[in-house]
Write an enzyme that holds these catalytic residues in place. Structure first.
Site, PDB file in Angstrom:
ATOM      1  CB  ILE A 206      -1.005   0.148   1.199  1.00 40.62           C
ATOM      2  CG1 ILE A 206      -2.179   0.851   1.026  1.00 40.62           C
ATOM      3  CG2 ILE A 206      -0.310   0.292   2.480  1.00 40.62           C
ATOM      4  CD1 ILE A 206      -3.426   0.577   1.846  1.00 40.62           C
TER       5      ILE A 206
ATOM      6  CB  VAL B 263      -0.159  -1.892   7.108  1.00 40.36           C
ATOM      7  CG1 VAL B 263      -1.495  -1.735   8.007  1.00 40.36           C
ATOM      8  CG2 VAL B 263      -0.381  -1.071   5.859  1.00 40.36           C
ATOM      9  CG  ASP B 264       1.171   1.897  12.534  1.00 42.88           C
ATOM     10  OD1 ASP B 264       0.712   1.640  13.563  1.00 42.88           O
ATOM     11  OD2 ASP B 264       1.219   2.599  11.942  1.00 42.88           O
TER      12      ASP B 264
ATOM     13  CB  SER C  18      -8.895  -5.917  12.346  1.00 44.06           C
ATOM     14  OG  SER C  18      -9.002  -4.549  13.114  1.00 44.06           O
TER      15      SER C  18
ATOM     16  CE1 TYR D 219      -3.986  -4.330  17.342  1.00 42.44           C
ATOM     17  CE2 TYR D 219      -5.662  -2.929  16.419  1.00 42.44           C
ATOM     18  CZ  TYR D 219      -4.696  -3.291  17.218  1.00 42.44           C
ATOM     19  OH  TYR D 219      -4.244  -1.974  17.954  1.00 42.44           O
TER      20      TYR D 219
HETATM   21  N1  APR Z   1       0.919  -3.143   2.445  1.00 40.79           N
HETATM   22  C1  APR Z   1      -0.412  -3.435   2.250  1.00 40.79           C
HETATM   23  N2  APR Z   1      -1.063  -4.503   3.444  1.00 40.79           N
HETATM   24  C2  APR Z   1      -0.113  -4.756   4.249  1.00 40.79           C
HETATM   25  C3  APR Z   1       1.345  -4.321   4.319  1.00 40.79           C
HETATM   26  C4  APR Z   1       1.702  -3.537   3.157  1.00 40.79           C
HETATM   27  N3  APR Z   1       2.797  -2.754   3.125  1.00 40.79           N
HETATM   28  N4  APR Z   1       1.858  -4.680   5.491  1.00 40.79           N
HETATM   29  C5  APR Z   1       1.113  -5.618   6.087  1.00 40.79           C
HETATM   30  N5  APR Z   1      -0.010  -5.429   5.465  1.00 40.79           N
HETATM   31  C6  APR Z   1      -1.252  -6.314   5.798  1.00 40.79           C
HETATM   32  C7  APR Z   1      -1.299  -7.634   6.640  1.00 40.79           C
HETATM   33  O1  APR Z   1      -0.648  -8.798   5.797  1.00 40.79           O
HETATM   34  C8  APR Z   1      -2.529  -7.815   7.315  1.00 40.79           C
HETATM   35  O2  APR Z   1      -3.340  -8.492   6.172  1.00 40.79           O
HETATM   36  O3  APR Z   1      -2.163  -5.435   6.433  1.00 40.79           O
HETATM   37  C9  APR Z   1      -3.146  -6.258   7.068  1.00 40.79           C
HETATM   38  C10 APR Z   1      -3.351  -5.791   8.596  1.00 40.79           C
HETATM   39  O4  APR Z   1      -2.569  -6.217   9.371  1.00 40.79           O
HETATM   40  P1  APR Z   1      -1.677  -5.258  10.680  1.00 40.79           P
HETATM   41  O5  APR Z   1      -0.763  -4.252   9.717  1.00 40.79           O
HETATM   42  O6  APR Z   1      -1.167  -6.459  11.575  1.00 40.79           O
HETATM   43  O7  APR Z   1      -2.765  -4.394  11.204  1.00 40.79           O
HETATM   44  P2  APR Z   1      -3.754  -4.937  12.164  1.00 40.79           P
HETATM   45  O8  APR Z   1      -4.109  -6.448  12.161  1.00 40.79           O
HETATM   46  O9  APR Z   1      -4.986  -4.086  12.098  1.00 40.79           O
HETATM   47  O10 APR Z   1      -3.281  -4.654  13.574  1.00 40.79           O
HETATM   48  C11 APR Z   1      -3.018  -3.276  14.029  1.00 40.79           C
HETATM   49  O11 APR Z   1      -0.795  -3.742  14.386  1.00 40.79           O
HETATM   50  O12 APR Z   1       1.093  -2.805  13.294  1.00 40.79           O
HETATM   51  C12 APR Z   1       0.293  -2.738  14.483  1.00 40.79           C
HETATM   52  O13 APR Z   1       0.250  -0.456  15.281  1.00 40.79           O
HETATM   53  C13 APR Z   1      -0.285  -1.450  14.623  1.00 40.79           C
HETATM   54  O14 APR Z   1      -1.004  -2.244  16.713  1.00 40.79           O
HETATM   55  C14 APR Z   1      -1.589  -1.928  15.500  1.00 40.79           C
HETATM   56  C15 APR Z   1      -1.907  -3.359  15.020  1.00 40.79           C
END
Ligand code: APR
Length: 175
Positions: A10, A32-33, A122, A126
């Site tokens: 992304i 992704v954060d 999520s 999450y």
């Molecule tokens: N581009 C697109 N999607 C991505 C990328 C990227 N560069 N990196 C990871 N993802 C995907 C993951 O594979 C997953 O399918 O984003 C989706 C959401 O996963 P997470 O990033 O773990 O987010 P989430 O499950 O909402 O958890 C949020 O994780 O990173 C920490 O600070 C954040 O505490 C928060 C928690």
């Protein structure tokens, strides 16, 4: 086609806004954060840190959104949202996830923006089951986009083909 799925990083998408799956502190994390903060550069963290706290350590409650510039990202803006942590489905997870998608589109419109990319909010750390998350996401997006579409283009940006298949299946079967 106002809504499509892609398998991509992304942080590389040149859209008006990408959505960040953040945590309530908005001070970065993994997944992704972490990728968004790395690609945007330190100015993003500074902009997030400058946002007011609604409670100690909370700059964005679950289901809400905050917007910042994209800085070094190709995207003009980042819409930060905090998805629900999955606790089995009986803790308003679906309602909170729906709010993430609806509030992101509402904020996009408020800023007069047109193109937006969402990660699978999520579905990583999450722990939200992807098929259920995809169904909630697409129903919320379809309802919020409505008939007028308003020219808004939504990209569901998945980080793997497997995840993309889940979201594409939900899109194909969303009536
Ligand atoms: N581009 C697109 N999607 C991505 C990328 C990227 N560069 N990196 C990871 N993802 C995907 C993951 O594979 C997953 O399918 O984003 C989706 C959401 O996963 P997470 O990033 O773990 O987010 P989430 O499950 O909402 O958890 C949020 O994780 O990173 C920490 O600070 C954040 O505490 C928060 C928690």
């Amino acid at each position: 086609m106002p809504m499509k799925t892609v398998t991509a990083d992304i942080t590389e998408l040149r859209v008006d806004a990408i959505v960040n799956a953040a945590n309530p502190s908005l001070l970065g994390g993994g997944g992704v954060d972490g990728a968004i903060h790395r690609a945007a550069g330190p100015a993003l963290l500074a902009a997030c840190r400058a946002l007011p706290e609604s409670a100690p350590g909370v700059r964005c409650p679950t289901g809400e959104v905050r917007i910042t510039p994209g800085f070094a990202l190709p995207a003009r803006y980042v819409i930060h949202t905090v998805g629900p942590v999955w606790h089995g489905g009986g803790h308003d997870e679906a309602l909170l996830l729906e709010r993430c998608y609806r509030h992101s589109l509402q904020r996009l419109r408020e800023h007069g923006l047109r193109t937006i990319a969402f990660p699978a909010i999520s579905c990583g750390v999450y722990g939200y089951p992807p098929a259920q998350a995809a169904t909630v996401a697409i129903a919320a997006l379809r309802d919020e986009l409505g008939d007028d579409l308003g020219g808004i283009e939504v990209t569901l940006c998945c980080f793997s083909d497997a995840m993309r298949e889940v979201f594409q299946h939900a899109l194909d079967h969303s009536g």
